[in-house]
Enzyme design. Structure first.
Site, mmCIF file in Angstrom:
data_model
loop_
_atom_site.group_PDB
_atom_site.id
_atom_site.type_symbol
_atom_site.label_atom_id
_atom_site.label_comp_id
_atom_site.label_asym_id
_atom_site.label_seq_id
_atom_site.Cartn_x
_atom_site.Cartn_y
_atom_site.Cartn_z
ATOM 1 N N LYS A 183 0.865 -0.991 0.117
ATOM 2 C CA LYS A 183 0.077 0.019 0.084
ATOM 3 C C LYS A 183 1.069 1.164 -0.034
ATOM 4 O O LYS A 183 1.536 1.508 0.888
ATOM 5 C CB LYS A 183 -0.740 0.083 1.128
ATOM 6 C CG LYS A 183 -1.689 1.358 1.466
ATOM 7 C CD LYS A 183 -2.450 1.817 0.469
ATOM 8 C CE LYS A 183 -3.232 3.016 1.013
ATOM 9 N NZ LYS A 183 -2.349 4.337 1.096
ATOM 10 N N GLY A 240 3.443 3.816 11.374
ATOM 11 C CA GLY A 240 2.395 5.190 11.174
ATOM 12 C C GLY A 240 1.871 5.203 12.524
ATOM 13 O O GLY A 240 2.454 5.392 13.588
ATOM 14 N N SER A 241 0.559 6.195 12.308
ATOM 15 C CA SER A 241 -0.047 6.797 13.506
ATOM 16 C C SER A 241 -0.562 5.707 14.478
ATOM 17 O O SER A 241 -0.922 4.395 14.005
ATOM 18 C CB SER A 241 -1.071 7.677 13.152
ATOM 19 O OG SER A 241 -2.144 6.916 12.335
ATOM 20 N N GLY A 244 -4.133 4.825 13.192
ATOM 21 C CA GLY A 244 -4.110 3.975 11.899
ATOM 22 C C GLY A 244 -3.692 2.500 12.097
ATOM 23 O O GLY A 244 -4.395 1.727 11.630
ATOM 24 N N GLY A 245 -2.503 2.306 12.848
ATOM 25 C CA GLY A 245 -2.315 0.963 13.373
ATOM 26 C C GLY A 245 -3.147 0.465 14.053
ATOM 27 O O GLY A 245 -3.663 -0.949 13.667
ATOM 28 N N GLU A 264 3.912 -0.703 13.947
ATOM 29 C CA GLU A 264 4.715 -0.025 14.718
ATOM 30 C C GLU A 264 4.328 1.279 14.877
ATOM 31 O O GLU A 264 4.181 2.026 13.409
ATOM 32 C CB GLU A 264 6.210 0.036 14.116
ATOM 33 C CG GLU A 264 7.450 0.427 14.866
ATOM 34 C CD GLU A 264 7.938 1.866 14.403
ATOM 35 O OE1 GLU A 264 7.261 2.770 14.932
ATOM 36 O OE2 GLU A 264 8.655 1.924 13.389
ATOM 37 N N CYS A 301 10.686 7.890 14.585
ATOM 38 C CA CYS A 301 9.891 7.202 15.754
ATOM 39 C C CYS A 301 10.821 7.129 16.962
ATOM 40 O O CYS A 301 9.924 7.021 17.984
ATOM 41 C CB CYS A 301 9.435 5.913 15.158
ATOM 42 S SG CYS A 301 10.557 4.936 13.995
ATOM 43 N N GLU A 392 2.113 11.910 21.279
ATOM 44 C CA GLU A 392 3.234 11.985 20.656
ATOM 45 C C GLU A 392 3.283 13.234 19.770
ATOM 46 O O GLU A 392 2.099 13.434 19.022
ATOM 47 C CB GLU A 392 3.405 10.707 19.703
ATOM 48 C CG GLU A 392 4.547 10.673 18.830
ATOM 49 C CD GLU A 392 4.538 9.568 17.848
ATOM 50 O OE1 GLU A 392 5.994 9.460 17.397
ATOM 51 O OE2 GLU A 392 3.480 9.316 17.428
HETATM 52 P P1 NAP Z 1 -1.128 7.429 9.009
HETATM 53 O O1 NAP Z 1 -2.283 8.229 8.866
HETATM 54 O O2 NAP Z 1 -1.347 6.107 9.989
HETATM 55 O O3 NAP Z 1 -1.105 6.481 7.725
HETATM 56 C C1 NAP Z 1 -0.147 5.793 7.018
HETATM 57 C C2 NAP Z 1 -0.738 4.784 6.128
HETATM 58 O O4 NAP Z 1 -1.989 3.733 6.744
HETATM 59 C C3 NAP Z 1 -1.264 5.366 4.918
HETATM 60 O O5 NAP Z 1 -1.239 4.690 3.765
HETATM 61 C C4 NAP Z 1 -2.796 5.215 5.321
HETATM 62 O O6 NAP Z 1 -3.682 5.312 4.169
HETATM 63 C C5 NAP Z 1 -3.065 3.927 6.152
HETATM 64 N N1 NAP Z 1 -4.217 4.207 7.032
HETATM 65 C C6 NAP Z 1 -4.066 4.862 8.070
HETATM 66 N N2 NAP Z 1 -5.250 4.511 8.818
HETATM 67 C C7 NAP Z 1 -5.953 3.814 8.334
HETATM 68 C C8 NAP Z 1 -7.260 3.286 8.386
HETATM 69 N N3 NAP Z 1 -7.924 3.316 9.352
HETATM 70 N N4 NAP Z 1 -7.679 2.315 7.284
HETATM 71 C C9 NAP Z 1 -6.904 1.785 6.415
HETATM 72 N N5 NAP Z 1 -5.461 2.606 6.135
HETATM 73 C C10 NAP Z 1 -5.328 3.352 6.914
HETATM 74 O O7 NAP Z 1 0.275 7.859 8.972
HETATM 75 P P2 NAP Z 1 1.028 9.075 8.139
HETATM 76 O O8 NAP Z 1 0.030 9.545 7.151
HETATM 77 O O9 NAP Z 1 2.354 8.417 7.701
HETATM 78 O O10 NAP Z 1 1.142 10.289 9.172
HETATM 79 C C11 NAP Z 1 0.341 10.724 10.237
HETATM 80 C C12 NAP Z 1 0.949 10.638 11.508
HETATM 81 O O11 NAP Z 1 1.229 9.278 12.044
HETATM 82 C C13 NAP Z 1 2.096 11.490 11.887
HETATM 83 O O12 NAP Z 1 1.766 12.931 11.842
HETATM 84 C C14 NAP Z 1 2.707 10.944 13.074
HETATM 85 O O13 NAP Z 1 2.086 11.638 14.230
HETATM 86 C C15 NAP Z 1 2.357 9.497 12.947
HETATM 87 N N6 NAP Z 1 3.534 8.734 12.440
HETATM 88 C C16 NAP Z 1 4.303 8.156 13.437
HETATM 89 C C17 NAP Z 1 5.302 7.297 12.958
HETATM 90 C C18 NAP Z 1 6.206 6.434 14.033
HETATM 91 O O14 NAP Z 1 6.900 5.901 13.466
HETATM 92 N N7 NAP Z 1 5.779 6.837 15.350
HETATM 93 C C19 NAP Z 1 5.575 7.303 11.567
HETATM 94 C C20 NAP Z 1 4.845 7.894 10.801
HETATM 95 C C21 NAP Z 1 3.730 8.749 11.043
HETATM 96 P P3 NAP Z 1 -4.524 6.568 3.471
HETATM 97 O O15 NAP Z 1 -3.368 7.302 3.001
HETATM 98 O O16 NAP Z 1 -5.170 5.843 2.366
HETATM 99 O O17 NAP Z 1 -5.404 7.041 4.268
#
Ligand code: NAP
Length: 508
Positions: A183, A240-241, A244-245, A264, A301, A392
């Site tokens: 993805k 990611g978030s 989301g995770g 993660e 992270c 965070e």
């Molecule tokens: P994200 O919102 O978690 O999205 C990452 C991926 O997961 C994207 O491809 C997204 O798809 C998918 N996704 C997220 N929620 C989903 C759900 N409910 N159902 C299906 N797919 C889902 O993360 P991000 O856009 O990379 O960053 C947003 C925030 O996440 C950052 O500001 C930060 O706070 C956190 N983050 C943390 C880390 C870490 O290592 N701790 C790393 C990266 C980000 P779509 O694009 O299709 O929505």
């Protein structure tokens, strides 16, 4: 749109299919290419191809998969400047970071290639038969590890190469014998497309089955949800978030056939600095930590978002020096507008809590997607009273907790959610007195660091990049390093099996 062996380039489109563009965060403008979202039919086709590919791919030898992984690394390098330019255009990160991350990505692929070039990684155990054992004969049992099946990997926003299309999750899954459905991350889809083309070339050159890898584009969750729900998918890797995770983890568990979702997620990575360390080398620690907090605009992270001290006569001066040095580095570009708005929102959540003071912050106007770095302070008592302090703030932001004594500092550690890392900055004469802090940290983190910084994660056999929830969804596994392969395999035992039918590594 999907990019698989049969689908290369930006050619798929259709009535009613949505598309998205990536952003150049430095200029705050959209990049020109539109990326079409994969249709349900395309997703079905990609998953079916992966499922068929698995029948062949699971039986490839380690040497064949090793050749495939090494070829991916070579093809990524072959992309040359076009990859580096696209990476910088879509992320705002500098060229040096792009080149460094490409090197790390290739190293990960080559490390897994090396790992699977023989069968030792399978953890083979052989218990030979004892035919004359009394009262019953003992069977011959031979245990190995086999791949789970096709897996979905979500590309990470903050590592467009090393934790995305051909990143650590893909490398470890392909090494294990699992086809990968990627993805793609909507904020670096162009980088993802280029790397996908390199993987597909490598697959063709090394004779891998059609569908061993597909790159699937989409934004807005529909595509990710459809992939995780698909019955032919057997596991998921995510970075990611927390929201989301967790949502994907729940989805994996709610399926008729539940599957593991290795997510993660969030971590604020506590750093304990002893009073002696502050008294002896406040300036050096402030310089080192200002660098670590702002490294990569804080978008790691393992970023040190929480600094734990015992309030003493030098503590306030240290916090002020840390703030001055952090602010002096200046505002830096973030990966995309969504990450910037998350940084501002979550930062406001923390700083609006009772007892939090902003010690230093980049003031004045900053460019649209640039982050004003910020150092804050709070007492141990106020921190303990309010879980929102643990939010965070993904970016260059750190909260210094000033506890009244060591007992309170240990209470603060015990109150923390699970973390990827914990760090102790101490003097040699502190060492005999650190046991309480070390014990408390060990129960909350996956990796503990002495007199260093948590940023910078080596890709080796001994690395743990995971930790108690919500640092990761399963603290028994690592997402970085050679141990990451264990997420994609299951144990399998042959009982009294004819020697000639046993796979390599299990034969007499
Ligand atoms: P994200 O919102 O978690 O999205 C990452 C991926 O997961 C994207 O491809 C997204 O798809 C998918 N996704 C997220 N929620 C989903 C759900 N409910 N159902 C299906 N797919 C889902 O993360 P991000 O856009 O990379 O960053 C947003 C925030 O996440 C950052 O500001 C930060 O706070 C956190 N983050 C943390 C880390 C870490 O290592 N701790 C790393 C990266 C980000 P779509 O694009 O299709 O929505």
């Amino acid at each position: 749109m999907i990019t698989g062996k049969n689908y290369i380039g930006n050619k798929l489109s259709g009535e009613g299919i949505s598309s998205h563009k990536t952003t150049n965060p430095k200029l705050n403008v959209e990049n020109p290419t539109a990326f079409m979202e994969a249709t349900p039919e395309e997703i079905e086709e990609a998953v079916s191809l992966a499922s068929e590919a698995f029948k062949i791919y699971k039986n490839t030898t380690g040497k064949q998969r090793s050749a495939f992984l090494n070829a991916i690394a070579d093809e990524i390098l072959e992309l040359g400047d076009s990859l580096i330019e696209m990476f910088c255009l879509e992320t705002g990160l500098p060229e040096g970071r792009a080149i460094g991350e490409r090197g790390r990505t290739m190293f990960q692929l080559q490390s897994f290639a090396n790992l699977v070039s023989d069968e030792a990684w399978r953890g083979i155990t052989i218990d030979r038969a004892i035919p004359d054992r009394q009262p019953l004969p003992k069977s011959d049992l031979r245990k190995t590890s086999i791949p789970l099946g096709p897996v979905v990997v979500f590309a990470a926003s903050n590592f467009p190469l090393a934790f995305s299309t051909a990143g650590g999750d893909t490398a470890s899954a392909l090494a294990a014998g699992c086809p990968v459905l990627m993805k793609s991350h909507a904020m670096h889809s162009g980088t993802g497309e280029l790397v996908a083309s390199a993987i597909i070339k490598a697959a063709e050159k090394t004779g891998m089955p059609n569908g061993v890898f597909s790159n699937i584009t989409g934004r807005g969750r529909t595509v990710g949800v459809a992939l995780v729900k698909h019955p032919k998918i057997k596991a998921v890797g995510f970075t990611g978030s927390i929201a989301g995770g967790r949502s994907l983890f729940n989805l994996g568990a709610q399926r008729e056939e539940p599957i593991p979702v290795f997510a993660e997620m969030g971590s604020i990575n506590p750093v304990v600095i002893t009073a002696n360390a502050i008294a002896n080398r406040s300036g050096e620690i402030a310089t080192t930590y200002a660098g670590s907090i702002t490294l990569g605009t804080g978008q790691f992270c393992t970023n040190p978002g929480l600094i734990l001290t015992v309030d003493g006569e030098s503590t306030q001066a240290f916090v002020e020096e840390l703030a001055t040095k952090t602010v002096a580095i200046g505002a830096q570009c973030m990966l995309n507008p969504g990450i910037k708005s998350g940084f501002m929102e979550n930062g406001n959540i923390v700083t609006s809590q009772e007892g939090v003071t902003v010690v230093g912050r980049v003031e004045g106007a900053v460019e649209d997607n640039f982050a004003p770095s910020q150092i804050n302070a709070v007492s141990g008592k106020d921190f303990l009273a309010n879980p929102k302090m643990q939010t965070e703030v993904f970016g260059p932001f750190s909260l210094v907790v000033k506890s009244k004594d060591e007992d309170e500092l240990i209470d603060v550690i015990n109150s923390l959610e699970g973390q990827l890392t914990g760090t102790i900055i101490a003097e040699n004469n502190d060492i005999p007195n650190l046991k309480g802090i070390v014990d408390a940290l060990q129960s909350r983190v996956g990796r503990i660091i002495f007199n260093g910084v948590p940023t910078g994660v080596e890709v080796t056999g001994a690395m743990t990049h995971g930790g108690p929830y919500p640092a990761s969804s399963d603290s028994r596994f690592t997402a970085v390093g050679l141990g990451a392969i264990k997420r994609w395999i299951r144990p399998f035992t042959y009982q009294d099996w004819p020697n000639e039918l046993l796979p390599e590594g299990l034969k007499d």
